[in-house]
Design an enzyme around this catalytic site. Structure first.
Site, PDB file in Angstrom:
ATOM      1  N   CYS A 332       1.464  -3.274   1.917  1.00  0.00           N
ATOM      2  CA  CYS A 332       0.482  -3.798   2.879  1.00  0.00           C
ATOM      3  C   CYS A 332       0.623  -3.233   4.292  1.00  0.00           C
ATOM      4  CB  CYS A 332       0.529  -5.306   2.926  1.00  0.00           C
ATOM      5  SG  CYS A 332       0.965  -6.080   1.393  1.00  0.00           S
ATOM      6  N   ARG A 361      12.368  -3.493  -4.506  1.00  0.00           N
ATOM      7  CA  ARG A 361      12.769  -4.856  -4.156  1.00  0.00           C
ATOM      8  C   ARG A 361      14.110  -5.137  -4.808  1.00  0.00           C
ATOM      9  NH1 ARG A 361       7.036  -7.950  -5.429  1.00  0.00           N
ATOM     10  NH2 ARG A 361       5.803  -6.672  -3.993  1.00  0.00           N
ATOM     11  N   GLN A 379       3.148  -0.301  -7.757  1.00  0.00           N
ATOM     12  CA  GLN A 379       2.107  -1.317  -7.719  1.00  0.00           C
ATOM     13  C   GLN A 379       0.763  -0.623  -7.696  1.00  0.00           C
ATOM     14  OE1 GLN A 379       2.799  -3.758  -4.265  1.00  0.00           O
ATOM     15  NE2 GLN A 379       2.869  -5.577  -5.511  1.00  0.00           N
ATOM     16  N   ASP A 381      -1.917  -1.128  -6.189  1.00  0.00           N
ATOM     17  CA  ASP A 381      -2.310  -1.985  -5.086  1.00  0.00           C
ATOM     18  C   ASP A 381      -3.682  -1.592  -4.551  1.00  0.00           C
ATOM     19  OD1 ASP A 381      -1.804  -3.989  -3.319  1.00  0.00           O
ATOM     20  OD2 ASP A 381       0.063  -3.115  -2.566  1.00  0.00           O
ATOM     21  N   HIS A 383      -6.133  -2.798  -0.865  1.00  0.00           N
ATOM     22  CA  HIS A 383      -6.467  -3.728   0.202  1.00  0.00           C
ATOM     23  C   HIS A 383      -7.941  -3.570   0.516  1.00  0.00           C
ATOM     24  CE1 HIS A 383      -2.032  -3.326   0.704  1.00  0.00           C
ATOM     25  NE2 HIS A 383      -2.188  -4.628   0.620  1.00  0.00           N
ATOM     26  N   LYS A 462      -5.052 -17.745  -3.647  1.00  0.00           N
ATOM     27  CA  LYS A 462      -5.070 -16.584  -4.555  1.00  0.00           C
ATOM     28  C   LYS A 462      -5.503 -16.946  -5.962  1.00  0.00           C
ATOM     29  CE  LYS A 462      -0.291 -17.175  -5.926  1.00  0.00           C
ATOM     30  NZ  LYS A 462       0.915 -16.575  -6.441  1.00  0.00           N
ATOM     31  N   HIS A 508      -5.590  -8.641  -0.817  1.00  0.00           N
ATOM     32  CA  HIS A 508      -4.599  -7.804  -1.514  1.00  0.00           C
ATOM     33  C   HIS A 508      -4.889  -8.034  -2.991  1.00  0.00           C
ATOM     34  CE1 HIS A 508      -1.712  -8.273   1.988  1.00  0.00           C
ATOM     35  NE2 HIS A 508      -2.371  -9.394   2.085  1.00  0.00           N
TER      36      HIS A 508
END
Ligand SMILES: [Zn+2]
Ligand SMILES: [Zn+2]
Length: 634
Positions: A332, A361, A379, A381, A383, A462, A508
């Site tokens: 992000c 992580r 990911q 991902d 946005h 979410k 996200h």
């Protein structure tokens, strides 16, 4: 009289002090028998709980998550009672219900062997046959400690609770008593079908400085047939374990040199790249642009995003030129910086920026599990930056995209909506608007969904997508997360049609979640026999002998010209042997070539899934195979 509001808003009168169990009985013998616990004004309560005032009451059965927990926790007590009968010196730790079952931790001299487990299970059967009533009682702390004088772990738990000024709750069944807040079934006979699955070591309270206890894992169901089906599923998942298949099929490796950091081998890389290609294709169609942001960024950025303060324990950090840096745990903040590389106008919105970002992580080594739980993953991902009135349409777009992804692999799924938690950022008004937009979007698309009240992140509500694989197991993969906080923290702006500066709202979202984990799920879902479009080797050509080798090579060339991944098995082995090996390799097709096939310009087709398909013209096989690939059939 008191008014009890039941299912479907039916209101019934009862005398004050009527218990949950008595109400269940008044509603019908079937429900009474199946009742595990109640939910009184939303809170889980024991069947023994008397009700003194008007209230809303649900009776929970095994079909309900809280009912399941109660049922299985009761089974865990029966397990502990059986252990105490057979091994009076065993000390009891804790025995909660968990997903799909329950466990109990024991401090015993020797860990239980499979034979011990059999004995314990037989004793448990006796206890359920005895159908002993289960009773609850409470004691002041000193009496509680006295009662548990021989149980050091229980005493530790009581002492922790001692300051609260509350009595300590116990449950008793026959000769045996356990420290417990419940809830529980009314008697041991309520538990019908159970199985002890394994015994492993587990530290008291999960802390390796503490003593290693013996943890017995088990499960329980109301019906023998349900237990049977579950055990079959376990057996089948063992066969499909992605760690085992990943090794056999040479897809990936996890080596000592990098715990939790998977290596992808050539065949696994083909699979990974195909998933990425597919991802790019559908995202391009859906109007996404792709970006890539650095894997390492400086501390100031992570402070601005809040990760440095709230997520640091999970982040890998390093120092460059005497400055702190962190390897990104999320994409992000990088995405925010890309947004800010130029002025944005309302005409640019919605702006959909995708990124296949490799994030790291930290996970405890004990939590690592093949590709399912790793320390670094990609990911998928994206946005999305948008105005308030674009929220609903954007969410719909994301949900449609995620639906397309899961349907492509034959997964069914359900959606869960998580709402505002107690401790959250942003105005109530924003939260209501955002939650409303999520709810409206999925309702308008015709979805049923589960609501998890108060389960949202502190920065926005979410949607979670839980997919179901062919064994009926569910996996949480996709999420769509609305965020008011990040645009605020990074002071994102766009110029509105009024020429004034406005703050965008962002989403996200991920569809696969982690590509590595998704590959793990796919391996188990397909048991390693991937659909044609994903198979690393799609076709194995098998000439019967040397004489057919030229023709086999010609066939291979023809398939390769059509973009297929093909291999010739030219080894000097019997055809039967080659076919058996090809079967183990799980290639979707094998083409066997003998003299007859050469004469007719044909191939003998054998499908991994459907067996012998007979002889056909090579062109016919090619067009059939291409059709299957292009349709991404599974
Ligand atoms: Zn208990
Ligand atoms: Zn994000």
């Amino acid at each position: 009289m008191i008014n009890i509001t039941l299912k479907d808003n039916v209101v019934k009168e009862f005398t004050p002090g009527t218990t949950v169990e008595q109400i269940a009985a008044a509603l019908g013998a079937g429900l009474h028998k199946a009742a595990c616990c109640g939910r009184l004004n939303g809170e889980v309560v024991d069947l023994r709980t008397p009700i003194h005032a008007d209230a809303a009451l649900e009776i929970c059965t095994f079909a309900d998550d809280d009912g399941k927990k109660t049922y299985r926790h009761t089974a865990s007590h029966i397990l502990a009672q059986a252990v105490k009968r057979l091994y009076p010196n065993a000390k009891l730790a804790i025995g909660p219900a968990i997903e799909n079952g329950f466990y109990y931790d024991f401090d015993v001299e020797k860990p239980f062997t499979p034979e011990d487990l059999e004995k314990i299970e037989a004793e448990m059967k006796k206890i359920t046959k005895e159908n002993v009533p289960i009773d609850q009682f409470s004691l002041p702390v000193d009496k509680a400690l006295e009662l548990m004088r021989d149980e050091p772990y229980k005493r530790e738990l009581i002492q922790e609770h001692a300051g609260k000024g509350e009595d300590i709750s116990f449950y008793k069944q026959g000769e045996w008593v356990d420290l417990c807040v419940g809830p529980h079934l009314m008697s041991t006979g309520g538990v019908k079908a159970f199985k002890l699955l394994s015994a492993t070591g587990a530290y008291w309270r999960g802390d390796e400085k503490n003593k290693m206890l013996c943890r017995v894992y088990a499960t329980a169901f109301p019906k023998a047939a349900e237990l049977e089906a579950y055990l079959n599923m376990l057996e089948e998942s063992k066969k499909r374990d992605h760690r085992k298949l990943g090794k056999e099929l040479e897809l990936f490796a996890i080596l000592e040199e990098g715990p939790g950091f998977p290596f992808f081998l050539p065949k696994g890389m083909i699979l990974k790249n195909l998933l990425i290609e597919y991802w790019r294709e559908i995202h391009k169609k859906a109007g996404y642009e792709e970006i890539s942001t650095p894997i390492m960024l400086n501390r100031a950025l992570w402070e601005q995003s809040g990760h440095w303060d709230h997520y640091k324990n999970n982040m890998y950090t390093t120092v460059i030129d005497e400055q702190d840096f962190s390897i990104k745990p999320m994409n992000c903040p990088g995405g925010m910086l890309v947004y800010k590389t130029r002025m944005r106008s309302y005409k640019d919105l919605p702006l959909r920026m995708g990124e296949l970002g490799l994030v790291h992580r930290h996970e405890m080594s004990g939590a690592l599990h093949g590709l399912m739980r790793v320390r670094c993953f990609t990911q998928d991902d994206a946005h999305i930056f948008m105005t308030k009135d674009q929220i609903k349409d954007e969410i719909k777009g994301v949900v449609r995209l995620i639906d397309e992804v899961y349907s492509t692999f034959g997964f069914s799924y359900h959606i869960e909506l998580s709402t505002q938690p107690e401790d959250s950022m942003g105005s109530k008004e924003d939260w209501d608007a955002a939650t409303g937009a999520l709810r409206d979007a999925i309702t308008e698309l015709g979805y049923d969904f589960v609501v998890n009240e108060g389960d949202g992140a502190f920065y926005g509500p979410k949607l979670d997508f839980h997919l179901t694989d062919c064994l009926g197991r569910t996996w949480q993969c996709g999420t769509v997360q609305l965020d008011f906080q990040m645009p605020e923290r990074f002071e994102l702006e766009y110029t509105g049609s009024d020429n004034a500066k406005h703050r965008p709202i962002m989403i996200h979202r991920v569809a696969f979640g982690s590509i590595e984990r998704f590959i793990g799920i796919l391996i188990e879902h397909f048991a390693g026999a991937f659909p044609m479009w994903l198979a690393s080797t799609q076709v194995i050509v098998i000439p019967i002998g040397d004489r057919q080798l030229d023709y086999a090579n010609m066939v291979t060339e023809k398939l390769e010209e059509n973009g297929m991944r093909v291999k010739v098995d030219a080894r000097n082995e019997k055809v039967g042997f080659k076919i058996r090996e090809g079967q183990l390799e799980k290639a979707p097709y094998m083409l066997v070539i003998g003299d007859k096939e050469i004469e007719g310009g044909q191939v003998a087709v054998r499908s991994h899934k459907d067996g012998d398909q007979g002889v056909m013209k090579l062109e016919n096989f090619v067009s059939r195979a291409l059709e299957e690939i292009n349709a991404r059939a599974f």
